[in-house]
Design a protein around this motif. Structure first.
Motif, PDB file in Angstrom:
ATOM      1  N   ASP A  66       0.847  -1.186   0.000  1.00  0.00           N
ATOM      2  CA  ASP A  66       0.000   0.000   0.000  1.00  0.00           C
ATOM      3  C   ASP A  66       0.889   1.244   0.000  1.00  0.00           C
ATOM      4  OD1 ASP A  66      -1.642   2.261   1.205  1.00  0.00           O
ATOM      5  OD2 ASP A  66      -3.174   0.724   0.984  1.00  0.00           O
ATOM      6  N   THR A  69       0.292   3.192   3.668  1.00  0.00           N
ATOM      7  CA  THR A  69       0.651   2.513   4.914  1.00  0.00           C
ATOM      8  C   THR A  69       1.896   1.644   4.795  1.00  0.00           C
ATOM      9  OG1 THR A  69      -0.784   0.634   4.379  1.00  0.00           O
ATOM     10  CG2 THR A  69      -1.777   2.470   5.571  1.00  0.00           C
ATOM     11  N   ILE A  73      -0.122  -5.924   0.602  1.00  0.00           N
ATOM     12  CA  ILE A  73      -1.481  -6.268   0.207  1.00  0.00           C
ATOM     13  C   ILE A  73      -1.546  -7.694  -0.312  1.00  0.00           C
ATOM     14  CG2 ILE A  73      -3.396  -5.683  -1.331  1.00  0.00           C
ATOM     15  CD1 ILE A  73      -2.430  -2.821  -1.319  1.00  0.00           C
ATOM     16  N   TYR A 133       4.204  -0.289  -5.478  1.00  0.00           N
ATOM     17  CA  TYR A 133       3.322   0.392  -4.532  1.00  0.00           C
ATOM     18  C   TYR A 133       1.981   0.663  -5.212  1.00  0.00           C
ATOM     19  CZ  TYR A 133       7.548   1.012  -1.789  1.00  0.00           C
ATOM     20  OH  TYR A 133       8.692   0.776  -1.057  1.00  0.00           O
ATOM     21  N   THR A 135      -1.855   2.312  -5.517  1.00  0.00           N
ATOM     22  CA  THR A 135      -2.711   3.455  -5.201  1.00  0.00           C
ATOM     23  C   THR A 135      -4.052   3.252  -5.887  1.00  0.00           C
ATOM     24  OG1 THR A 135      -0.819   4.957  -5.046  1.00  0.00           O
ATOM     25  CG2 THR A 135      -2.980   5.955  -5.350  1.00  0.00           C
ATOM     26  N   ASP A 136      -5.114   3.433  -5.133  1.00  0.00           N
ATOM     27  CA  ASP A 136      -6.456   3.318  -5.699  1.00  0.00           C
ATOM     28  C   ASP A 136      -6.781   4.604  -6.451  1.00  0.00           C
ATOM     29  OD1 ASP A 136      -9.020   2.705  -6.342  1.00  0.00           O
ATOM     30  OD2 ASP A 136      -9.806   2.749  -4.294  1.00  0.00           O
TER      31      ASP A 136
END
Length: 363
Positions: A66, A69, A73, A133, A135-136
């Motif tokens: 994530d 954080t 995931i 990494y 990201t939504d």
């Protein structure tokens, strides 16, 4: 006695025949063996069969964290070196179904650029274990949907005002005052502009399979639809004032509008041709069509023709809303043109003689 001698003679003949036959067969065998021996000797020494080497397939293990954080995931394993970021997103979607590929953003480092779908894993992997990494990106819509919504709305909205619906204008005032011919001509030009946009979106432009956030669709529709309502209200109003210089101003600006529309279309056709993409990339070159000769002077002639259309429409209708809309899109397109111009200067060596981005010798 005679029979006995006769049988002995026949037996003698059979023995001689069998000996001759055996000698004949032996000679044939010797000849065959000799031929085979000569064939083997002429072929040279026997070579061992080539050993088939099987290429070893390299697999990568993708660890997805994530971006905020830094927590893990999931882990995507058995990713081959020919796989792309899009393939990783597909496997990530299978592991976490709530995130579909279009809303998944992957980065090599936090705060870095998002990796394009066509990038191969091998090009970004420093070892067999790759950390990405996540990201939504939020709810996404396709670019085709964005363009169709942007252009369909103004087309329909303008027609509603042109028909002078009772709930828009006063019925008595609309029926009492005859409309100036420029009002009908403006409706024709406005419809031509957006119908061309829709047809090019469907049949000319090669829209990528990319997506954009839903908020961009809302902003674009609000801009185009809102300005179209403002423009159409003034031009189709019963008290609309025609241009100051009369039919001469309308005629010249209408011809200029149609020329700009035709030029914009032919430039888009050239840009859709694959001669400026792929391994043999080169800058789009002018063709025998005179409308494409603007490539000799500017980098983005499609923006030049687009602004020409709206300037002509502004002069033809002589209304303030159209002038404000023309000014705003001119500023936006000049920014896009300058950005593309810098990209062309870096990418194409034979492009250095083109000095202008959008307006010849000026911008």
């Amino acid at each position: 006695m005679f029979k006995r001698h006769k049988s002995l003679a026949s037996a003698r003949k059979k023995e001689l025949f069998s000996k001759g036959a055996s000698r004949f067969i032996l000679k044939n065998d010797l000849r065959n063996f000799q031929c085979v021996s000569q064939l083997v000797l002429s072929a040279g020494p026997l070579k061992p069969a080539p050993v088939v080497k099987h290429s070893k397939t390299i697999h990568f293990e993708i660890e997805i964290l994530d971006a905020q954080t830094r927590k893990q995931i999931c882990i995507v394993d058995k990713v081959t070196q020919k796989s792309t970021i899009h393939d990783v997103k597909q496997k990530f979607h299978k592991a976490c179904p709530k995130w579909y590929p279009s809303r998944i953003g992957l980065q090599l480092e936090c705060g870095g650029p998002f990796l394009k779908d066509y990038i191969s894993i091998q090009s970004v992997a420093a070892s067999s274990i790759v950390t990405l990494y996540f990201t939504d990106l939020g709810q996404q819509v396709s670019w085709t949907t964005v363009f169709l919504a942007e252009y369909t709305g103004p087309l329909l909205i303008y027609l509603l005002f042109y028909l002078r619906m009772p709930y828009i204008y006063d019925v008595k005032e609309s029926s009492r005052i005859l409309r100036h011919p420029v009002v009908h001509l403006a409706c024709f030009c406005h419809c031509i502009h957006y119908i061309r946009y829709l047809l090019e979106t469907l049949f000319v432009h090669k829209v990528s399979g990319g997506h954009t956030p839903l908020k961009n669709l809302i902003k674009s529709c609000a801009f185009y639809w809102g300005f179209t309502s403002w423009i159409a209200y003034y031009i189709n109003h019963p008290r609309y004032t025609p241009p100051s210089f009369g039919n001469r101003q309308v005629t010249i600006s209408a011809v200029s509008f149609l020329i700009s529309e035709a030029g914009n279309h032919f430039i888009n056709v050239v840009l859709a041709h694959p001669n400026h993409t792929g391994h043999n990339a080169r800058f789009p070159s002018p063709t025998y069509n005179p409308f494409t000769w603007l490539f000799f002077l500017v980098s983005c002639p499609n923006y030049t023709y687009e602004i020409g259309s709206w300037v002509s429409f502004t002069v033809m209708t002589q209304t303030l809303p159209v002038g404000i809309f023309t000014l705003l899109i001119s500023i936006q397109m000049s920014l896009w043109a300058q950005k593309k111009h810098k990209t062309y200067l870096k990418k194409f060596n034979s492009y250095m003689h083109r000095k202008s981005a959008m307006i010849p010798f000026i911008l």
